[in-house]
Design a protein around this motif. Sequence first.
Motif, PDB file in Angstrom:
ATOM      1  N   GLN A 160      18.713  61.223  36.768  1.00  0.00           N
ATOM      2  CA  GLN A 160      19.929  61.003  37.554  1.00  0.00           C
ATOM      3  C   GLN A 160      20.104  59.537  37.962  1.00  0.00           C
ATOM      4  N   SER A 161      19.961  58.635  37.005  1.00  0.00           N
ATOM      5  CA  SER A 161      20.167  57.210  37.316  1.00  0.00           C
ATOM      6  C   SER A 161      21.531  56.977  37.944  1.00  0.00           C
ATOM      7  N   ASN A 162      22.558  57.586  37.356  1.00  0.00           N
ATOM      8  CA  ASN A 162      23.931  57.390  37.836  1.00  0.00           C
ATOM      9  C   ASN A 162      24.147  58.025  39.208  1.00  0.00           C
ATOM     10  N   TYR A 163      23.745  59.288  39.342  1.00  0.00           N
ATOM     11  CA  TYR A 163      23.940  60.023  40.594  1.00  0.00           C
ATOM     12  C   TYR A 163      23.133  59.400  41.736  1.00  0.00           C
ATOM     13  N   SER A 164      21.869  59.060  41.450  1.00  0.00           N
ATOM     14  CA  SER A 164      21.012  58.457  42.480  1.00  0.00           C
ATOM     15  C   SER A 164      21.568  57.116  42.943  1.00  0.00           C
ATOM     16  N   ALA A 165      22.009  56.303  41.994  1.00  0.00           N
ATOM     17  CA  ALA A 165      22.563  54.990  42.337  1.00  0.00           C
ATOM     18  C   ALA A 165      23.808  55.143  43.206  1.00  0.00           C
ATOM     19  N   ALA A 166      24.675  56.094  42.829  1.00  0.00           N
ATOM     20  CA  ALA A 166      25.900  56.312  43.599  1.00  0.00           C
ATOM     21  C   ALA A 166      25.595  56.787  45.013  1.00  0.00           C
ATOM     22  N   LYS A 167      24.677  57.736  45.143  1.00  0.00           N
ATOM     23  CA  LYS A 167      24.375  58.299  46.461  1.00  0.00           C
ATOM     24  C   LYS A 167      23.624  57.303  47.346  1.00  0.00           C
ATOM     25  N   ALA A 168      22.838  56.421  46.737  1.00  0.00           N
ATOM     26  CA  ALA A 168      22.209  55.341  47.506  1.00  0.00           C
ATOM     27  C   ALA A 168      23.282  54.372  47.995  1.00  0.00           C
ATOM     28  N   GLY A 169      24.258  54.104  47.134  1.00  0.00           N
ATOM     29  CA  GLY A 169      25.374  53.242  47.525  1.00  0.00           C
ATOM     30  C   GLY A 169      26.188  53.840  48.653  1.00  0.00           C
ATOM     31  N   VAL A 170      26.401  55.142  48.624  1.00  0.00           N
ATOM     32  CA  VAL A 170      27.136  55.829  49.687  1.00  0.00           C
ATOM     33  C   VAL A 170      26.417  55.670  51.028  1.00  0.00           C
ATOM     34  N   ALA A 171      25.088  55.804  51.001  1.00  0.00           N
ATOM     35  CA  ALA A 171      24.312  55.640  52.242  1.00  0.00           C
ATOM     36  C   ALA A 171      24.435  54.215  52.771  1.00  0.00           C
ATOM     37  N   SER A 172      24.393  53.238  51.876  1.00  0.00           N
ATOM     38  CA  SER A 172      24.509  51.830  52.297  1.00  0.00           C
ATOM     39  C   SER A 172      25.906  51.510  52.820  1.00  0.00           C
ATOM     40  N   MET A 173      26.923  52.042  52.148  1.00  0.00           N
ATOM     41  CA  MET A 173      28.289  51.809  52.617  1.00  0.00           C
ATOM     42  C   MET A 173      28.516  52.429  53.984  1.00  0.00           C
ATOM     43  N   THR A 174      27.853  53.539  54.246  1.00  0.00           N
ATOM     44  CA  THR A 174      27.975  54.196  55.553  1.00  0.00           C
ATOM     45  C   THR A 174      27.566  53.244  56.672  1.00  0.00           C
ATOM     46  N   VAL A 175      26.431  52.593  56.498  1.00  0.00           N
ATOM     47  CA  VAL A 175      25.941  51.645  57.509  1.00  0.00           C
ATOM     48  C   VAL A 175      26.882  50.447  57.626  1.00  0.00           C
ATOM     49  N   THR A 176      27.320  49.936  56.479  1.00  0.00           N
ATOM     50  CA  THR A 176      28.219  48.775  56.462  1.00  0.00           C
ATOM     51  C   THR A 176      29.526  49.069  57.181  1.00  0.00           C
ATOM     52  N   TRP A 177      30.131  50.198  56.845  1.00  0.00           N
ATOM     53  CA  TRP A 177      31.421  50.545  57.446  1.00  0.00           C
ATOM     54  C   TRP A 177      31.294  50.850  58.932  1.00  0.00           C
ATOM     55  N   ALA A 178      30.185  51.432  59.331  1.00  0.00           N
ATOM     56  CA  ALA A 178      29.973  51.720  60.761  1.00  0.00           C
ATOM     57  C   ALA A 178      29.999  50.423  61.562  1.00  0.00           C
TER      58      ALA A 178
END
Length: 253
Positions: A160-178
């Motif tokens: 799941q290179s694609n899925y893992s990368a996307a979901k890691a990005g989602v977690a990082s964007m969460t912190v950034t947007w907060a």
Amino acid sequence: MQMKGAVIAITGGARGLGLAMAQHLGQQGARLALLDLERDTLDQAVNTLLDQGIDATAYELDIADETAVSETFAALVADMGPLKGLINNAGITRDGLLVKVKDGKVEKGLSLEQWRQVIDVNLTGVFLCAQEAACRMVEAGEGGVIVNISSISRAGNMGQSNYSAAKAGVASMTVTWAKELARHGIRVGAVAPGFIETEMTAAIRPDVLEKVTRGIPLGKLGQPEDIAQSVAYIFANDYFSGRVIECDGGLRV
């Protein structure tokens, strides 16, 4: 945040986790906008909610289409009033190993098309919907809440290179947007589910799923309602922002 009368948009809201979230929040008085690709599935989901006395409206949307996202959110606000919450739940999988080795021969595994399909929906789609929702919330001046759905796979998962990368990005964007949106009264949080009984896990080979289940400390798959409760907590707790709730039965340590 008070749920009664609040307009909450849910991507991928017509089935699985999204529909469970809609039912849970709808029972608390939220008014739901379900965003999904398939009109028939959307209509069925909305009818189910309406039969339960829950206010729900369907919007057909490809979240990877920037123009469609903008137009849909404009229509949503015009139809239902100021947006108070967004749940970025829609996601797909296109699994594959980085490289395959068979009989000593090495060949490519995951294709570029598979990579792009997952990134477009699971990462870019989250970005587009969050940006549009945030714009609407700031313009309304009433604050709001954005909840992103990440995954236990954000730590890395074979095939799941694609899925893992996307979901890691989602977690990082969460912190950034907060951090960026706090000044506007907008909180941003995320939930990282483990293995939950949905159509996605139903597609896993039975022997593989059995092995996975044995490895979960609680000894069972989670239920969509477990994730809905985690999402509801983020909405309810006015001091929660910039963090990811892991709901995985103790699988990730």
